[in-house]
Write an enzyme that holds these catalytic residues in place. Structure first.
Site, PDB file in Angstrom:
ATOM      1  N   HIS A  56       0.816  -1.207   0.000  1.00  0.00           N
ATOM      2  CA  HIS A  56       0.000   0.000   0.000  1.00  0.00           C
ATOM      3  C   HIS A  56       0.855   1.264   0.000  1.00  0.00           C
ATOM      4  O   HIS A  56       0.516   2.249  -0.658  1.00  0.00           O
ATOM      5  CB  HIS A  56      -0.920   0.007   1.222  1.00  0.00           C
ATOM      6  CG  HIS A  56      -1.799   1.224   1.301  1.00  0.00           C
ATOM      7  ND1 HIS A  56      -2.938   1.372   0.534  1.00  0.00           N
ATOM      8  CD2 HIS A  56      -1.702   2.350   2.046  1.00  0.00           C
ATOM      9  CE1 HIS A  56      -3.497   2.539   0.806  1.00  0.00           C
ATOM     10  NE2 HIS A  56      -2.777   3.153   1.725  1.00  0.00           N
ATOM     11  N   HIS A 107      -9.806   2.777   0.133  1.00  0.00           N
ATOM     12  CA  HIS A 107      -9.859   2.307   1.516  1.00  0.00           C
ATOM     13  C   HIS A 107     -10.686   1.033   1.532  1.00  0.00           C
ATOM     14  O   HIS A 107     -11.659   0.901   2.271  1.00  0.00           O
ATOM     15  CB  HIS A 107     -10.461   3.378   2.431  1.00  0.00           C
ATOM     16  CG  HIS A 107      -9.634   3.643   3.652  1.00  0.00           C
ATOM     17  ND1 HIS A 107     -10.146   3.676   4.924  1.00  0.00           N
ATOM     18  CD2 HIS A 107      -8.309   3.885   3.798  1.00  0.00           C
ATOM     19  CE1 HIS A 107      -9.180   3.943   5.791  1.00  0.00           C
ATOM     20  NE2 HIS A 107      -8.055   4.068   5.133  1.00  0.00           N
TER      21      HIS A 107
END
EC number: 6.3.5.3
Length: 759
Positions: A56, A107
């Site tokens: 990420h 998200h």
């Protein structure tokens, strides 16, 4: 209590076992850290490297492909760019001394684990990215993807995600001006929550994330640091979800999801803008993924190369947190600023006025090291670039999947079709009420779309639009789009079709497309099939942006969106931003009475990947619609010129559901009936999803001028029919085939989500 692991103990105890695998590191990555440091890392250093080298945060599997966005940019594309990729968000010049910054991020996994907070903190994080560039956030958007509407897990995650997006954005006082809500079986157990924010500033107000000026102070301000979100998105977004007994799965690691406080963020926004206004900030970084690990290492590596931080000064909500936990915590509503010593007192005064906690926790150095102390003991001593920017880079193996040819040869054009007028009518109603085409009001009514008073267009318009300058009417329009089925059939073309649709959605409002941000959602990068999809999508998007002349200003990559062996549809969501000189010249989607209806563009027999094939036949196969970016560019130029001249009463792009869906939405928007006589096979005319098309409505006296202007731009025009007025008798009529009263259409279109979700 375990003894503190310091740099001194790391040197004296080199063989101590460490939980590098549990923190998501590979054995060769752990070895690389030891080589960089010339010793084993301390537990605090290990925590930092593990979160910053996660997929990420580091983009280690995608960097080699993302370089194309810079390599394929032209001087023309660079012209509006004031800040490009590499910062918290890109910045583009929109004229009149104004600049706009915008970005879209994901998200996804946190929103599966805890839907409300996962989605809410996704909004909060992207808002702080925009704030950290020096801009006032002015609007948000939310492209969403869910599993089938009738699945129990969709009923678990969807209401919470929508409530989280709305609750956080509404409390911040930011309008939600657009987005998507798409349903597909591959998103079951792995919903996608992408969030976009746009902000406005003057040219001279741009701020960057860098820690420069030896002796300058490092100030942490905002919320206190807690145990929520330790590891957070940096770990969750770097793991494949394991299929459980129910097949829906869950993440292999479940660090707690961050908890948001939008009222604290609102104070943080206003406080930060005041700090900018008084010129008190040298450099600034929000604390999002990887928390303090990210903020300290990125600020240091982008500045003069050194920073010393006293970690024990960090204000805590939980006094039991260890140094490692403080460094990994992703508690929300926090910012870090670099401030000149002479301005520190005023900085702290402004924070106190806004009731925002602020603490000097360190200083900028010029020794090229990031040093972090805990009660006088050094627990971190690293070269900051190795943490923030020089992590591992993988050339993941990829290859065209063995099943791709068979998938593409199974064309939807060969499926049985409706023939009679009644069958066409039934098909239309079935599609209009399907989850991907039905009314989204159940979702969008939970969002405040008009707060701040500058929203010009919002859902269900094709693009959101906000006014930037009250005096001149200068504004910006934004749209996000992606058809994952098209990307599955051909990732290269699918990414270009996503770009083209977002570009077209901005253009139909009368705005001129200017720049792109992207959120690339894919399965596991360790699967060569997925990596091929990713590589092809990036190549397609980079080539498409070059042809259209719009730069990619930044974005996000979200990998490991996979449950067991089931990857999501490749979903390269593309956000396009455009400018409009005067928002009073905007073009809405809804028909008005007494207008002539024209079709722009060319329709082909292109049904593979369509909503018709998906809804009626449960089919996915064949080749997606042909991409013609030159035609898209010509169409956009015509729409901008015609809109500015006041020639268009309404305009609506053609995409999912084809002409039929565009007619339904344009008619229902203001309750105005329409009678059309499409050319050729009525089924193909109504339900094909050829790209590069738009529906426009014009006053009859302007028709000749509009047709002439379209010809000048090389845009094909077909006269479809005319609107027929408002009232109880208003209907959609396809001459020679069928008629459907608008009341019946609305009843089918508007009830799907409420019937499934309640309310």
């Amino acid at each position: 209590m375990a003894a503190l692991d310091t740099v001194v103990s790391a040197q004296s105890d080199p063989d101590r076992g460490q939980p590098w695998a549990e923190l998501g590191l590979k054995s060769d990555e752990y070895a690389q850290i030891r080589e960089i440091l010339g010793r084993r890392p301390t537990s605090s250093e290990l925590a930092m490297y593990s979160v910053m080298w996660s997929e990420h945060c580091s983009y280690k599997s995608s960097k080699v492909h993302l370089r194309q966005f810079g390599e394929k940019v032209t001087d023309e594309m660079r012209a509006p760019l004031m800040v490009g990729m590499g910062e918290n968000a890109g910045v583009v010049d929109i004229g009149q001394g104004y600049a706009v910054t915008f970005k879209i991020e994901s998200h996804n996994h946190p929103s599966y684990v805890e839907p409300y907070q996962g989605a809410a903190t996704g909004v909060g994080g992207i808002v702080r990215d925009i704030l950290s560039m020096g801009a006032r956030p002015v609007a948000v958007m939310d492209p969403l993807r869910f599993g089938p509407l009738d699945e129990p897990d969709t009923h678990r995650v969807l209401p919470g995600i929508v409530a989280g997006v709305g609750g956080y954005g509404n409390c911040l006082g930011l309008p939600n001006i657009g987005g998507e809500a798409i349903f597909d079986p591959t998103y079951l157990g792995n919903p996608l929550v992408n969030a976009l924010c746009v902000g406005v500033m003057r040219h001279e107000e741009i701020h960057l994330a860098k820690a420069s000026g030896a002796g300058n102070l490092v100030v942490l301000y905002g919320a206190r640091t807690g145990g929520d979100g330790i590891g957070g998105v940096s770990v969750l977004a770097s793991e494949t979800f394991d299929a459980g007994a129910d097949g829906k799965g869950g993440p292999a690691k479940r660090p707690s999801v961050q908890v948001g406080d939008p009222f604290q963020e609102k104070l943080l926004i206003e406080c930060t803008l005041d700090l900018f206004k008084e010129g008190l900030v040298v450099g600034i970084q929000d604390l999002g993924g990887a928390g303090l690990s990210c903020a300290t290492s990125e600020l240091a590596s982008a500045g003069d190369g050194g920073m010393r931080v006293h970690l024990d000064r960090v204000p805590l909500r939980d006094s039991s947190l260890s140094p490692e936990e403080i460094l990994m915590s992703e508690s929300q509503e926090r910012m870090m600023a670099v401030v000149e010593p002479a301005k520190a007192e005023r900085f702290l005064e402004i924070c106190e006025r806004w009731e925002v906690d602020a603490t000097v926790i360190g200083e900028v150095t010029e020794d090229g090291r990031l040093v972090i102390e805990w009660h006088g003991e050094v627990v971190v001593d690293v070269p900051p670039r190795t943490v923030a920017h020089e992590g591992p880079v993988y050339q993941r193996p990829f290859a065209r999947p063995s099943w791709q040819d068979a998938l593409q040869s199974d064309a939807a054009e060969a499926l049985p079709r409706p023939g009679s007028g009644e069958e066409l009518r039934e098909t239309l109603l079935r599609l209009v009420g399907s989850p991907n085409l039905c009314d989204r009001s159940w979702i969008t009514d939970q969002y405040d779309r008009y707060v701040l008073g500058n929203t010009v267009l919002a859902q269900p318009e094709d693009a959101g639009m906000v006014r930037v300058d009250e005096e001149t009417g200068l504004g910006v329009a934004l749209a996000t789009d992606c058809n994952g089925r098209f990307a599955k059939l051909d990732p290269y073309a699918g990414a270009q079709l996503a770009l083209a649709e977002a570009y077209r959605n901005v253009a139909v409002t009368g705005a001129r497309p200017l720049a792109v941000s992207d959120c690339l959602n894919f399965g596991s990068p360790e699967d060569p099939d997925v990596m091929w999809q990713f590589a092809e999508a990036v190549r397609g998007l980079a080539d498409g942006c070059r042809e259209l002349g719009v730069p990619v200003t930044g974005g996000n990559v979200s990998l490991y969106n996979q449950t067991g062996d089931t990857a999501i549809l490749p979903t390269p969501v593309v956000a396009v931003l455009g400018t409009i000189e005067d928002v009073r010249r905007r073009v809405p989607t809804g028909f008005g009475p007494g207008q002539t209806v024209l079709l722009l563009g060319t329709t082909g027999e292109e049904l593979s990947g369509s909503e018709w094939a998906h809804v009626v036949h449960g089919h996915l196969g064949g080749l997606p619609p042909r991409v013609d970016l030159a035609a898209e560019q010509a169409l956009a130029a015509f729409l901008a010129e015609a809109g500015a001249a006041g020639l268009l009463g309404a305009a609506h792009d053609l995409s999912d559901g084809g002409l039929a869906q565009a007619l339904v939405e344009a008619a229902l928007r203001r309750g105005v009936g329409v009678r059309v006589a499409p050319e050729g096979d009525p089924f193909v005319a109504l339900f094909a999803e050829s790209a590069g098309r738009a529906l426009v409505a014009v006053d009859p006296q302007d028709e000749e001028r509009v047709v002439s202007l379209a010809g000048e731009h090389g845009v094909p025009v077909t006269r479809l029919g005319a609107t027929t007025g408002q009232g109880d008798d208003a209907a959609l009529e396809v001459e020679g085939s069928f008629t459907v009263p608008l009341a019946e259409l609305r009843a089918v279109w508007a009830t799907t989500l409420p019937a499934a979700l309640g309310g």
